[in-house]
Design an enzyme around this catalytic site. Structure first.
Site, PDB file in Angstrom:
ATOM      1  N   GLY A  26       0.809  -1.212   0.000  1.00  0.00           N
ATOM      2  CA  GLY A  26       0.000   0.000   0.000  1.00  0.00           C
ATOM      3  C   GLY A  26       0.843   1.264   0.000  1.00  0.00           C
TER       4      GLY A  26
ATOM      5  CD  GLU B 284      -9.276  -3.345   4.117  1.00  0.00           C
ATOM      6  OE1 GLU B 284      -8.407  -3.636   4.978  1.00  0.00           O
ATOM      7  OE2 GLU B 284      -9.928  -4.188   3.487  1.00  0.00           O
TER       8      GLU B 284
ATOM      9  CB  CYS C  82      -7.709  -6.804   6.870  1.00  0.00           C
ATOM     10  SG  CYS C  82      -9.432  -6.446   6.502  1.00  0.00           S
TER      11      CYS C  82
END
Length: 502
Positions: free
Chosen positions: A256, A273, A307
């Protein structure tokens, strides 16, 4: 490069399931221009299921050009919002009509329990599609009064309009392959964008089948393209393509950061996310059995490959030993095996690489001096990528690696605490801030703790509960932006202002 308008009916099959092995670009099923392929495995056995194209820069270029052309086409640009809504509703119906097939395909490729595939991948995906379909007809702007002085004979009218951002690059993980695809494409398409979807290289099969059903639902060619391939090639090319207006990514914080940095340099919109290390906080008044069952569900759901998995358990010292003893009983009772088998409670890790990574974290826990309550590194099955449900007790409150590193597997570390200030401080020590749960009968205490937690979602007496109407995302290193609800719509549209002088 082989092309066809329909998915090849002579695809490889297992137990009657057709296994997709081409990607969708511009409404055509194609191989990679290089003709290179990637093997796709069954994590319950380690055997090869099929292969898919190993797409690279040339394939990404073709997919983005197709999406960009469709974005400007009358077939898509002039399509009434109600027509986009009907397409997404039809797609939801098709997912349910093919639910058994999709669920079996997901379990073969991802390893999760068949019941999870039916409920979470197919059932929840249909629910999300129907919710987001409704937004297609509910995008609104506003009318504004302007204050700047104008000549006496001039008047003005001003308004805003929500418009599509453009071509969306959707890059999804392997833990919920079908559902994550829908989380990205449903709001993007509802808002009038076009999409290039890159599924995880480990789990591309249901994303490809989803694309086939989307075409059947009436989606114009090029509105949804699916490129299979590796992150460092296909994913990187997609993020850096100049005609991509927005990147929507779910995955690791490490990747990310790379994507966010690339989008910053090219001024692309981005939503991320990312990782999590969610705390589960059990107060003294909580029933120990309810606490143990809740904590077990928080960490062992989907084999811990979530997650928001509740991987850090904090239990008040007055009930700590009682709770972890009950947790150990639950952990030892979990049956590990193929997700297609009856009586199995937990399937395999998704890949050999991830399996080895989870075992490394378990070894770290042992090396750091945590007490192994159940599980460990011993293989529970003769083949496949299986890990035993593993629980560590951190009675001495050591600063062990398991408290900070995301495992993404069925590994829990349980630590006692003595007061609220201590547990809030410990919960917030993580660099992540995706989710947290509080278990108590004292609503006042729960709300006070909620006010202090650095987490995008806080649950009370539940965990991992998500809804298409509820914004979802993280604080700190868990990402930027939000999925779901009105918050998601903001990320897939931008504002155009109109001023008329008359």
């Amino acid at each position: 490069m082989t092309r066809s308008l329909t998915m090849n009916s002579s695809l490889p099959a297992i137990d009657g399931l057709r296994l997709p092995h081409q990607m969708l670009i511009g409404g055509q099923w194609v191989n990679a221009q290089s003709d290179k392929t990637l093997n796709v495995y069954n994590p319950a056995t380690g055997d090869t299921l099929t292969d898919v194209p190993d797409g690279d820069v040339e394939d990404v270029n073709a997919a983005v050009e197709s999406a960009a052309a469709t974005l400007q086409s009358d077939a898509w640009r002039r399509m009434p919002p109600s027509a986009r809504e009907r397409i997404l509703l039809r797609l939801a119906d098709l997912l349910e009509a093919h639910g058994d097939e999709l669920a079996r395909l997901e379990t073969l490729n991802n390893g999760k329990l068949l019941i999870y595939s039916k409920m979470m991948e197919v059932g929840a995906s249909a629910q999300w599609l129907r919710y987001m379909a409704g937004w297609a007809t509910k995008l609104t702007g506003s009318t504004l009064d302007l204050s700047l002085p104008l000549p006496p004979d001039v008047r003005s009218r001003a308004s805003t309009q929500r418009v599509p951002v453009g071509v969306v690059a959707a890059i999804i993980p392997w833990n919920f392959p079908l559902l994550m695809a829908v989380w990205k494409i449903a709001p993007a398409l509802a808002c009038g964008n076009t999409v290039v979807l890159k599924p995880a290289e480990e789990t591309p099969l249901t994303a490809l089948r989803l694309a086939e059903l989307a075409m059947e639902a009436g989606l114009p060619a090029g509105a949804l393209n699916v490129v299979t391939g590796r992150g460092e090639t296909a994913g990187d090319a997609l993020v850096r393509h100049p005609k991509v207006a927005k990147v929507a990514f779910t995955g690791s914080t490490e990747v990310g950061r790379i994507i966010g940095s690339a989008c910053g340099r090219s001024l692309k919109a981005v939503s991320l996310e990312l990782g999590g290390k969610s705390p589960v906080i059990v107060l003294a008044d909580c029933d120990p059995q309810e606490a143990a069952e809740g904590a077990a569900a928080a960490i062992f759901f989907n084999h811990g490959q979530v997650c928001t998995a509740g991987s850090r358990l904090y239990v008040h010292e007055s009930i700590y030993e009682d709770v972890i003893q009950r947790l150990a009983v639950i952990g030892e009772s979990i049956v590990v095996g193929s997700g297609l088998e009856q009586g199995v409670h937990m399937g395999p890790m998704v890949s050999k690489k991830h399996h080895e990574n989870v075992l490394r974290h378990i070894r770290n826990g042992i090396e750091d001096g945590a007490d192994l309550i159940c599980g460990g590194t011993e293989a529970p099955c003769a083949q496949g990528f299986f890990v035993k449900p593993t629980i560590f007790a951190n009675r001495e409150k050591k600063d062990i690696r398991l408290l900070s590193q995301e495992v993404f597997g069925p590994v829990l570390v349980a630590t006692p605490f003595s007061d609220i200030a201590e547990v809030v401080n410990e919960a917030n020590r993580s660099v992540y801030g995706l989710g947290a749960s509080i278990w108590t009968n004292d609503l006042s205490a729960a709300l006070r703790i909620n006010d202090e937690l650095e987490a995008g979602t806080v649950w009370v007496n539940t965990h991992n509960m998500v809804d298409p109407n509820l914004p979802f995302g993280g604080f700190k290193d868990s990402g930027v932006g939000r999925e779901h609800g009105a918050a998601a719509i903001e990320h897939y549209t931008t504002t155009r202002s109109l001023v008329i002088a008359y």
